[in-house]
Motif scaffolding. Structure first.
Motif, PDB file in Angstrom:
ATOM      1  N   SER A   4       0.821  -1.219   0.000  1.00 48.11           N
ATOM      2  CA  SER A   4       0.000   0.000   0.000  1.00 48.11           C
ATOM      3  C   SER A   4       0.851   1.264   0.000  1.00 48.11           C
ATOM      4  CB  SER A   4      -0.926   0.006   1.221  1.00 48.11           C
ATOM      5  OG  SER A   4      -0.169  -0.085   2.419  1.00 48.11           O
ATOM      6  N   ASN A   5       2.150   1.144   0.341  1.00 51.08           N
ATOM      7  CA  ASN A   5       3.045   2.312   0.341  1.00 51.08           C
ATOM      8  C   ASN A   5       3.499   2.706  -1.064  1.00 51.08           C
ATOM      9  OD1 ASN A   5       4.545   0.898   3.265  1.00 51.08           O
ATOM     10  ND2 ASN A   5       3.135   2.631   3.211  1.00 51.08           N
ATOM     11  N   ILE A   6       3.362   1.787  -2.011  1.00 54.01           N
ATOM     12  CA  ILE A   6       3.910   2.042  -3.342  1.00 54.01           C
ATOM     13  C   ILE A   6       3.089   3.112  -4.067  1.00 54.01           C
ATOM     14  CG2 ILE A   6       4.433   1.045  -5.602  1.00 54.01           C
ATOM     15  CD1 ILE A   6       4.770  -1.652  -4.249  1.00 54.01           C
ATOM     16  N   LYS A   7       3.792   4.100  -4.610  1.00 55.83           N
ATOM     17  CA  LYS A   7       3.153   5.130  -5.445  1.00 55.83           C
ATOM     18  C   LYS A   7       3.197   4.632  -6.889  1.00 55.83           C
ATOM     19  CE  LYS A   7       4.978   8.594  -2.253  1.00 55.83           C
ATOM     20  NZ  LYS A   7       5.957   9.699  -2.074  1.00 55.83           N
ATOM     21  N   TRP A   8       2.208   3.808  -7.214  1.00 58.33           N
ATOM     22  CA  TRP A   8       2.228   3.102  -8.484  1.00 58.33           C
ATOM     23  C   TRP A   8       2.293   4.040  -9.686  1.00 58.33           C
ATOM     24  CZ3 TRP A   8       3.247  -1.903  -8.590  1.00 58.33           C
ATOM     25  CH2 TRP A   8       2.946  -2.690  -7.482  1.00 58.33           C
ATOM     26  N   ALA A  61       3.509   7.129  -9.956  1.00 59.46           N
ATOM     27  CA  ALA A  61       4.827   7.748 -10.093  1.00 59.46           C
ATOM     28  C   ALA A  61       5.868   6.739 -10.572  1.00 59.46           C
ATOM     29  CB  ALA A  61       5.256   8.363  -8.757  1.00 59.46           C
ATOM     30  N   CYS A  62       5.805   5.503 -10.045  1.00 55.89           N
ATOM     31  CA  CYS A  62       6.758   4.460 -10.456  1.00 55.89           C
ATOM     32  C   CYS A  62       6.570   4.117 -11.930  1.00 55.89           C
ATOM     33  CB  CYS A  62       6.574   3.213  -9.600  1.00 55.89           C
ATOM     34  SG  CYS A  62       7.080   3.409  -7.880  1.00 55.89           S
ATOM     35  N   PHE A  63       5.309   3.999 -12.358  1.00 58.45           N
ATOM     36  CA  PHE A  63       5.026   3.669 -13.751  1.00 58.45           C
ATOM     37  C   PHE A  63       5.574   4.750 -14.680  1.00 58.45           C
ATOM     38  CE2 PHE A  63       2.199   4.340 -17.414  1.00 58.45           C
ATOM     39  CZ  PHE A  63       2.317   3.109 -18.042  1.00 58.45           C
ATOM     40  N   ARG A  64       5.313   6.006 -14.355  1.00 62.71           N
ATOM     41  CA  ARG A  64       5.780   7.101 -15.196  1.00 62.71           C
ATOM     42  C   ARG A  64       7.303   7.122 -15.276  1.00 62.71           C
ATOM     43  NH1 ARG A  64       1.728  11.381 -15.615  1.00 62.71           N
ATOM     44  NH2 ARG A  64      -0.177  10.698 -14.573  1.00 62.71           N
ATOM     45  N   ALA A  65       7.961   6.985 -14.138  1.00 64.08           N
ATOM     46  CA  ALA A  65       9.428   7.029 -14.118  1.00 64.08           C
ATOM     47  C   ALA A  65      10.027   5.878 -14.915  1.00 64.08           C
ATOM     48  CB  ALA A  65       9.925   7.002 -12.676  1.00 64.08           C
ATOM     49  N   LEU A  66       9.479   4.684 -14.745  1.00 63.41           N
ATOM     50  CA  LEU A  66      10.028   3.514 -15.430  1.00 63.41           C
ATOM     51  C   LEU A  66       9.795   3.571 -16.937  1.00 63.41           C
ATOM     52  CD1 LEU A  66       9.066   0.740 -12.854  1.00 63.41           C
ATOM     53  CD2 LEU A  66      11.379   1.488 -13.429  1.00 63.41           C
ATOM     54  N   VAL A  67       8.602   3.981 -17.349  1.00 62.74           N
ATOM     55  CA  VAL A  67       8.318   4.035 -18.787  1.00 62.74           C
ATOM     56  C   VAL A  67       9.184   5.088 -19.466  1.00 62.74           C
ATOM     57  CG1 VAL A  67       6.583   4.590 -20.528  1.00 62.74           C
ATOM     58  CG2 VAL A  67       5.976   3.119 -18.601  1.00 62.74           C
ATOM     59  N   VAL A  68       9.232   6.294 -18.910  1.00 60.05           N
ATOM     60  CA  VAL A  68      10.048   7.356 -19.510  1.00 60.05           C
ATOM     61  C   VAL A  68      11.525   6.980 -19.452  1.00 60.05           C
ATOM     62  CG1 VAL A  68      10.737   9.779 -19.380  1.00 60.05           C
ATOM     63  CG2 VAL A  68       8.351   9.143 -18.978  1.00 60.05           C
ATOM     64  N   GLY A  69      11.949   6.404 -18.326  1.00 59.79           N
ATOM     65  CA  GLY A  69      13.349   6.022 -18.190  1.00 59.79           C
ATOM     66  C   GLY A  69      13.775   4.979 -19.204  1.00 59.79           C
ATOM     67  N   TYR A  70      12.987   3.917 -19.330  1.00 67.34           N
ATOM     68  CA  TYR A  70      13.336   2.869 -20.295  1.00 67.34           C
ATOM     69  C   TYR A  70      13.208   3.373 -21.730  1.00 67.34           C
ATOM     70  CZ  TYR A  70      14.058  -1.002 -17.078  1.00 67.34           C
ATOM     71  OH  TYR A  70      14.577  -1.839 -16.111  1.00 67.34           O
ATOM     72  N   LEU A  77       9.311   1.153  -6.131  1.00 69.49           N
ATOM     73  CA  LEU A  77       8.640  -0.145  -6.014  1.00 69.49           C
ATOM     74  C   LEU A  77       8.919  -0.809  -4.667  1.00 69.49           C
ATOM     75  CD1 LEU A  77       9.183  -1.724  -9.559  1.00 69.49           C
ATOM     76  CD2 LEU A  77       7.077  -0.741  -8.621  1.00 69.49           C
ATOM     77  N   PHE A  78      10.047  -0.459  -4.049  1.00 68.31           N
ATOM     78  CA  PHE A  78      10.381  -1.033  -2.742  1.00 68.31           C
ATOM     79  C   PHE A  78      10.125  -0.039  -1.603  1.00 68.31           C
ATOM     80  CE2 PHE A  78      12.908  -3.373  -5.863  1.00 68.31           C
ATOM     81  CZ  PHE A  78      12.549  -4.671  -5.540  1.00 68.31           C
ATOM     82  N   GLY A  79       9.406   1.054  -1.934  1.00 70.34           N
ATOM     83  CA  GLY A  79       8.968   1.983  -0.900  1.00 70.34           C
ATOM     84  C   GLY A  79       9.950   3.067  -0.539  1.00 70.34           C
ATOM     85  N   TYR A  80      10.973   3.309  -1.383  1.00 76.51           N
ATOM     86  CA  TYR A  80      11.994   4.316  -1.072  1.00 76.51           C
ATOM     87  C   TYR A  80      11.993   5.422  -2.119  1.00 76.51           C
ATOM     88  CZ  TYR A  80      13.697   1.227   2.547  1.00 76.51           C
ATOM     89  OH  TYR A  80      13.777   0.447   3.683  1.00 76.51           O
ATOM     90  N   ASP A  81      12.220   6.641  -1.645  1.00 80.44           N
ATOM     91  CA  ASP A  81      12.273   7.800  -2.531  1.00 80.44           C
ATOM     92  C   ASP A  81      13.720   8.168  -2.830  1.00 80.44           C
ATOM     93  OD1 ASP A  81       9.500   8.171  -2.654  1.00 80.44           O
ATOM     94  OD2 ASP A  81       9.490   9.342  -0.798  1.00 80.44           O
ATOM     95  N   PHE A  82      13.994   8.459  -4.079  1.00 83.68           N
ATOM     96  CA  PHE A  82      15.279   9.009  -4.500  1.00 83.68           C
ATOM     97  C   PHE A  82      15.048  10.443  -4.968  1.00 83.68           C
ATOM     98  CE2 PHE A  82      17.691   4.886  -5.883  1.00 83.68           C
ATOM     99  CZ  PHE A  82      17.856   4.560  -4.554  1.00 83.68           C
TER     100      PHE A  82
END
Length: 469
Positions: free
Chosen positions: A190-194, A196-205, A263-268
């Protein structure tokens, strides 16, 4: 193990499943440590001991600063920083110093030149320095002191995790101790910001596999002596393409790291903030590789005196900081020249702005933006061609190859694969300038298109450029 490899995907999936199993919740940090060791071992198993040595140094020194004898705390901080820097200098700069100052026939020179460059050593060393310095600076601040737990085993585990967490282990971003340590706690799905993670991963890849990995096949022509056969226009196009490539490669990596950590609950922290719209050199360094520029400012420029001791010292501190920042990027004198050139630009800009320039108008800002981009792009030659003689030869070819035939195919494909980077920055400018700008209706179309291109039009797999640093 590249972020784009199938093996890495399997590692992330297995780690993710184990990490969120309710029965293993209390072992989450250890699960990530083990995954990080596997990740690093695939890259350089023979140098895993060096990572463990670096981790051990920082575990002991930071703990002693907080809980050691009061009269020895400064000593523990100093030896911790010196030990970190010694490892970095020996493995990264030993070959450079031996080639510069030692006879090539000496046994010491042969030994130093043959030293391997540990992947990610610059990044995990700077994080170690951040830990030791922050521990010493804030040892009497209750909020920070509480992060260095008195239980030795728990402290060792936290520091190990901070240094080795695999999304940022080999190419950053450089995460500071006071930012990361407070985040260590049990995590839940429930902590995962899905989103934000999706956007970062798609744009990054997308930036890495579609833009950077396709551009690299054409910017490879920036190699001595091949570039001497191309026209001036083609050489300009190749250099422009490399500027797009290095941004897409490193910004893409940083976004992937940010998404994986999420995805593991940590912010960079964000590492890139649309640097190619910068209208000054100082603005560029507030936007490019933010974790490094902020580290250099906080742990080098300000301790040197910053701008507190008059103009001459300010300019000197800027130059010294940027030269050392250049050498951080690579063990070649061309990187020092690159840092010197950026330091000179910052110093001249500061001198001019403080004496002659009033608030710039719109056209003036556009002109300055073009100047900054052109200067930054030209200096990327020192990254692509670490041999300074080859850089000079490239510049000579730029000036003299005007009448040679153009490689229209290379120029066309460079333009095509550079368009996403241009659109990425233009979209940001539109959002900044147009009030109540809304693009939500098109966002999912854009992300869907990027995901489709990642699957269907990825370039050949290439190592991230910043792995070498």
């Amino acid at each position: 193990m590249l972020f784009t490899s199938f093996e890495f995907f399997i590692l992330v999936v297995i780690t993710f499943v184990l990490y969120y199993l309710p029965l293993l919740n209390r072992w989450q940090v250890l699960i990530l440590i083990v995954a990080s060791l596997v990740f690093y071992s695939v890259n350089q198993a023979n140098l895993l001991w060096l990572l463990l040595l670096s981790v051990s140094i920082n575990i002991v020194s930071s703990y002693c600063v907080i809980y050691g004898r009061t009269d020895l705390r400064q000593f523990h901080a100093i030896w911790g920083v010196v030990a970190n820097l010694s490892i970095l200098c020996f493995f990264k700069y030993g070959p450079l110093l031996s080639r510069t100052f030692l006879s090539p026939d000496s046994s010491l020179a042969e030994t130093l030149v043959a030293l391997p460059l540990p992947v990610g050593i610059s990044f995990f060393t700077f994080q170690g320095i951040s830990l030791v310095v922050d521990t010493y600076r804030y040892r009497d601040v209750p909020q920070f002191r509480s992060l260095i737990v008195k239980n030795w085993a728990q402290h060792a585990q936290n520091v190990f995790f901070f240094k080795a967490f695999f999304p940022q282990l080999v190419s950053g971003p450089i995460v500071k101790a006071h930012f990361f340590l407070p985040q260590i706690s049990p995590k839940f799905l429930s902590n995962i910001k899905w989103d934000a993670c999706f956007r970062a991963l798609v744009v990054g890849y997308f930036l890495k596999t579609v833009v950077a990995d396709n551009l690299k096949d054409y910017t490879a022509l920036i190699a001595y002596p091949y570039f001497e056969g191309y026209s001036s226009l083609t050489l300009v196009g190749l250099l422009f393409g490399y500027s797009m490539q290095i941004f897409a490669d490193f910004a893409g990596y940083s976004l992937i790291a940010l998404g994986l950590a999420g995805l593991f609950g940590y912010d960079f922290p964000i590492n890139f903030n649309f640097p190619y719209v910068a209208v000054s050199f100082s603005d560029f360094w507030r936007r490019w590789h933010i974790s490094l520029s902020s580290f250099l400012r906080e742990y080098l420029y300000i301790p040197l005196g910053g701008n507190r001791h008059g103009d001459f010292r300010t300019y000197l501190n800027l130059m010294l900081t940027m030269v050392l920042g250049g050498l951080w990027h690579g063990a070649a004198w061309s990187y020092a020249v690159w840092g010197f050139a950026h330091g000179l630009a910052l110093a001249v800009e500061r001198f001019v702005d403080h004496r002659f320039v009033s608030k710039p108008g719109a056209m003036s800002q556009i002109g300055r933006g073009i100047l900054v981009f052109g200067y930054v792009t030209l200096l990327w030659l020192l990254f692509k061609l670490p041999d300074f003689n080859h850089v000079i030869a490239y510049c000579q070819a730029l000036a003299s190859n005007v009448h040679k035939p153009h490689d229209m195919r290379a120029l066309g494909l460079i333009a095509l694969y550079s368009l996403p980077v241009i659109a990425y920055h233009v979209h940001y400018l539109v959002q900044e300038q147009v009030a109540h700008y809304q693009s939500v209706r098109w966002e999912f179309v854009g992300y869907g298109l990027m995901l489709f291109l990642v699957i269907t039009n990825a370039g050949s797999e290439g190592v991230f450029i910043y792995f070498q640093f």
